[in-house]
Design an enzyme around this catalytic site. Structure first.
Site, short mmCIF file in Angstrom:
data_model
loop_
_atom_site.label_atom_id
_atom_site.label_comp_id
_atom_site.label_asym_id
_atom_site.label_seq_id
_atom_site.Cartn_x
_atom_site.Cartn_y
_atom_site.Cartn_z
N PHE A 71 4.13 -3.67 22.31
CA PHE A 71 2.93 -3.38 21.50
C PHE A 71 2.80 -1.91 21.14
CE2 PHE A 71 1.84 -7.09 24.09
CZ PHE A 71 1.36 -7.96 23.13
N ALA A 72 3.43 -1.03 21.94
CA ALA A 72 3.19 0.41 21.74
C ALA A 72 3.67 0.83 20.37
CB ALA A 72 3.92 1.20 22.83
N TYR A 139 3.84 2.19 7.34
CA TYR A 139 3.59 1.35 8.51
C TYR A 139 4.41 0.06 8.41
CZ TYR A 139 1.26 -2.01 11.53
OH TYR A 139 1.01 -3.01 12.44
N PHE A 167 -1.54 -10.89 11.08
CA PHE A 167 -2.46 -10.50 10.02
C PHE A 167 -3.51 -9.61 10.71
CE2 PHE A 167 -0.82 -12.41 6.15
CZ PHE A 167 0.34 -12.92 6.69
N LEU A 188 -12.06 -2.49 10.17
CA LEU A 188 -13.28 -2.89 9.46
C LEU A 188 -14.36 -3.48 10.39
CD1 LEU A 188 -14.70 -3.23 6.75
CD2 LEU A 188 -13.70 -5.53 6.63
N PHE A 206 -13.89 0.17 0.76
CA PHE A 206 -12.82 0.84 0.03
C PHE A 206 -12.45 0.08 -1.25
CE2 PHE A 206 -11.32 2.59 4.37
CZ PHE A 206 -12.20 3.65 4.28
N ARG A 283 -8.50 2.60 -0.89
CA ARG A 283 -7.69 3.32 0.10
C ARG A 283 -6.22 3.13 -0.27
NH1 ARG A 283 -8.00 1.31 6.31
NH2 ARG A 283 -6.97 -0.47 5.37
N ASP A 286 -3.40 -0.13 0.25
CA ASP A 286 -4.08 -1.39 0.54
C ASP A 286 -3.73 -2.49 -0.47
OD1 ASP A 286 -5.59 -1.43 2.82
OD2 ASP A 286 -7.44 -0.74 1.86
N1 UDP Z 1 -11.98 -1.34 4.94
C1 UDP Z 1 -13.08 -0.85 4.28
N2 UDP Z 1 -13.79 0.18 4.84
C2 UDP Z 1 -13.46 0.73 6.04
C3 UDP Z 1 -12.32 0.21 6.72
C4 UDP Z 1 -11.61 -0.83 6.13
O1 UDP Z 1 -13.43 -1.30 3.16
O2 UDP Z 1 -14.12 1.67 6.48
C5 UDP Z 1 -11.21 -2.42 4.32
C6 UDP Z 1 -9.74 -2.06 4.08
O3 UDP Z 1 -9.59 -1.45 2.81
C7 UDP Z 1 -9.07 -3.43 4.15
C8 UDP Z 1 -9.93 -4.21 5.14
O4 UDP Z 1 -11.18 -3.50 5.22
O5 UDP Z 1 -9.13 -4.08 2.91
C9 UDP Z 1 -9.34 -4.28 6.54
O6 UDP Z 1 -8.96 -2.97 6.90
P1 UDP Z 1 -8.50 -2.59 8.37
O7 UDP Z 1 -8.29 -1.12 8.40
O8 UDP Z 1 -9.46 -3.17 9.37
O9 UDP Z 1 -7.12 -3.37 8.57
P2 UDP Z 1 -5.76 -3.35 7.70
O10 UDP Z 1 -5.92 -4.47 6.70
O11 UDP Z 1 -5.61 -2.02 7.09
O12 UDP Z 1 -4.71 -3.65 8.71
#
Ligand code: UDP
Length: 331
Positions: A71-72, A139, A167, A188, A206, A283, A286
């Site tokens: 996991f690390a 990533y 996911f 989120l 975002f 962001r 995304d």
């Molecule tokens: N998101 C958002 N505002 C935030 C953090 C995340 O709108 O402050 C959105 C982000 O753009 C994505 C979804 O929430 O569409 C999930 O983001 P998260 O960072 O939790 O997980 P990821 O999908 O990046 O692994």
């Protein structure tokens, strides 16, 4: 024993707990740079960095390790775009150090935390394992390289592996013993909960101009306990059928897409009050929509989610945040 790298982190600690509840011997390898000692709930710890090759090798030489759960890793899409070197170093070199130590000491079972980010932006949904993997951020690229390494180490050293392409991991131990505690938090669901609890002014969405029904990004949230269970099924499959697992990959999602605004509504419903939010910029990195099919792991390993709906996922996260307003510092 099972070596769990990153076992003091969010997904790792829930999996360590699930392993111990099944009577398994566990050794956590973690430098506690992001994880929490409290999250170990007493599990033994070899404290050090994955990037310290001598430490990793010594840990394998001194312990009777039968399998590795890895996991690390660094796991933030946005940060990986800004600081790719940090991601290639941690996620590629770290995995390589583990695999080299496994090859040197004859350990041949490995479960990798992989990610749906290895697919990039597939043309159709839900995503199935056979779709092309074309990551759109560092990533995802680093985890795809990890998957390639697994194939090569299988061929060369007979290391069998299961890569679990998660996911969006979310939720918390339903009994409230463990939960999500990142500093800074970027995910989120915990951010929305912080906003409704008044721990931050508001949450920024975002982007609301994506090609989705409400304009916000859609993700497939999966409960942390269901994720932990999948790791154990993968291990059991390798133990029961040695030589036949080879090098496999499975998606782990719920095949349910939830938009950012729907997450906000779900939290508001559970909290009984509105969530303060604003619409911000997109962001970078995304993809608009990521929804996965987990039919393959269901069919081949018998995995079935127990906490599949978004309301249950958010409820368990909510409970953790209510009882641990300062995360593990409240333990
Ligand atoms: N998101 C958002 N505002 C935030 C953090 C995340 O709108 O402050 C959105 C982000 O753009 C994505 C979804 O929430 O569409 C999930 O983001 P998260 O960072 O939790 O997980 P990821 O999908 O990046 O692994």
């Amino acid at each position: 024993m099972i070596l769990v790298s990153g076992g003091a982190g969010y997904i790792g600690s829930h999996t360590v707990l699930a392993l111990r509840e099944r009577g398994r011997n566990v050794l956590v390898l973690d430098d506690l740079s992001e994880g929490h000692e409290e999250a170990l709930l007493g599990a033994p710890l070899a404290r050090g960095s994955m990037l310290d090759r001598d430490f990793v090798m010594k840990t394998f030489e001194e312990n009777d390790i039968a399998a590795v759960f890895h996991f690390a890793a660094r796991c933030y899409v946005g940060e990986s775009v800004q600081d790719p070197g940090k991601y290639y170093n941690a996620n590629v070199n770290g995995t390589l150090n583990l695999l080299d130590a496994m090859a040197a000491t004859g350990v041949n079972k490995f479960v990798l935390s992989s990610t749906c980010a290895t697919y990039g932006e597939p043309e159709s949904m839900p995503i199935v394992e056979e779709m092309p993997q074309k990551p759109v951020n560092p990533y995802g690229a680093t985890k795809l390289i990890d998957e390639w390494m697994l194939k090569d180490f299988h061929r060369a050293h007979g290391i069998e592996s299961v890569a679990l392409r998660y996911f969006n991991a979310a939720g918390a131990d339903p009994e409230g013993r463990l939960g999500e505690d990142h500093d800074p938090e970027t995910h989120l669901i915990p951010l929305v909960i912080d906003a409704v609890m008044g721990k931050r002014d508001k949450i920024t969405v975002f982007g609301n101009d994506y090609d989705t029904p409400d304009g916000t990004c859609i993700r497939d949230y999966i409960h942390i306990v269901d994720l932990a269970e999948a790791h154990i099924l993968a291990l059991e499959a390798m133990e029961q059928d040695p030589g036949n697992i080879g090098c496999r990959a499975y998606n782990l999602g719920n095949q349910a897409g939830t938009s950012v605004l729907e997450v906000i509504e779900t939290v508001a419903e559970i909290a009984g009050k509105p969530v303060p939010y604003e619409i911000g910029e997109r962001r970078p990195g995304d993809p608009p929509r990521l929804v996965g099919s987990s039919a393959k792991i269901g069919r081949e390993l018998g995995w079935k989610p127990r906490f599949g709906d978004i309301k249950t996922i958010v409820e368990t996260a909510w409970k953790w945040h209510q009882t641990h307003p300062r995360g593990f510092a409240s333990s």
